[in-house]
Design an enzyme around this catalytic site. Sequence first.
Site, PDB file in Angstrom:
ATOM      1  CG  MET A 148     -25.513   3.323 -54.229  1.00  0.00           C
ATOM      2  SD  MET A 148     -24.338   3.662 -55.563  1.00  0.00           S
ATOM      3  CE  MET A 148     -25.494   4.048 -56.887  1.00  0.00           C
ATOM      4  CE1 TYR A 149     -23.991   0.866 -45.654  1.00  0.00           C
ATOM      5  CE2 TYR A 149     -23.266  -1.382 -46.103  1.00  0.00           C
ATOM      6  CZ  TYR A 149     -23.329  -0.284 -45.259  1.00  0.00           C
ATOM      7  OH  TYR A 149     -22.725  -0.337 -44.032  1.00  0.00           O
ATOM      8  N   GLY A 150     -22.704  -1.062 -50.694  1.00  0.00           N
ATOM      9  CA  GLY A 150     -21.353  -1.610 -50.748  1.00  0.00           C
ATOM     10  C   GLY A 150     -20.400  -0.691 -51.481  1.00  0.00           C
TER      11      GLY A 150
END
Length: 228
Positions: A148-150
């Site tokens: 999700m960070y990416g």
Amino acid sequence: MQHRVLVITGASSGIGAATARAASREGYKLVLAARSREKLTALAEELGPENVLAMGCDVTAMEDLQAMVEQAMERFGRIDAVFANAGRGGSPGGFSGGDHEAWRDMILTNIYGVGLTLQATLPALRRSRGHVLLTGSAAGRATIPGSMYGATKWAVSGIGYNLREELRGSGIRVTLIEPGMVDTPFFDEPPEHALEDRDIASAVTYALGQPAHVDVNEILVRPTPPLE
């Protein structure tokens, strides 16, 4: 560069603090914003309080950002550049088992907070024909399983591209700073073969230091692979 004013969000540690130190050496007046007031105060003392405005600020709260801009204009009279750097890291577990509460905080900071920072500062940047810099990531160019960070950093890349088109003809430059792995407080244990925060600060000051007719669109910075 004398008397130019740079706003940095997420300025209390890591890339933000390293950029503040590098920009201070280049003669910038600084507006430093972060949630950690104690660290900001210490950094302002280090750099010289007469040249620094330190503001406790949550980038997901428009009232905090508006207060920051108002005080910056009152103190320095202008804003020449904004480094929208505030961000949060991810959590393990992927989409199947990640902490959904952590997702909310990260998405709000990494995406919504960038949008609010831009909206709050663009009126001043239009007057100065200034410069916007965004902390993206090499993760915003790659497919990372379950990240999700990416995904938030893909969104930052999209913000940068779309903002550049909105501002075309305004004189405002837009630069995406896209680091690979950087040894910052994001990590509990220092990663191997990582960049240092000052390496990214150098990329920021490089982009800022170009003449007005040069618009550095993107800087992708990765650590050199280890020797085999």
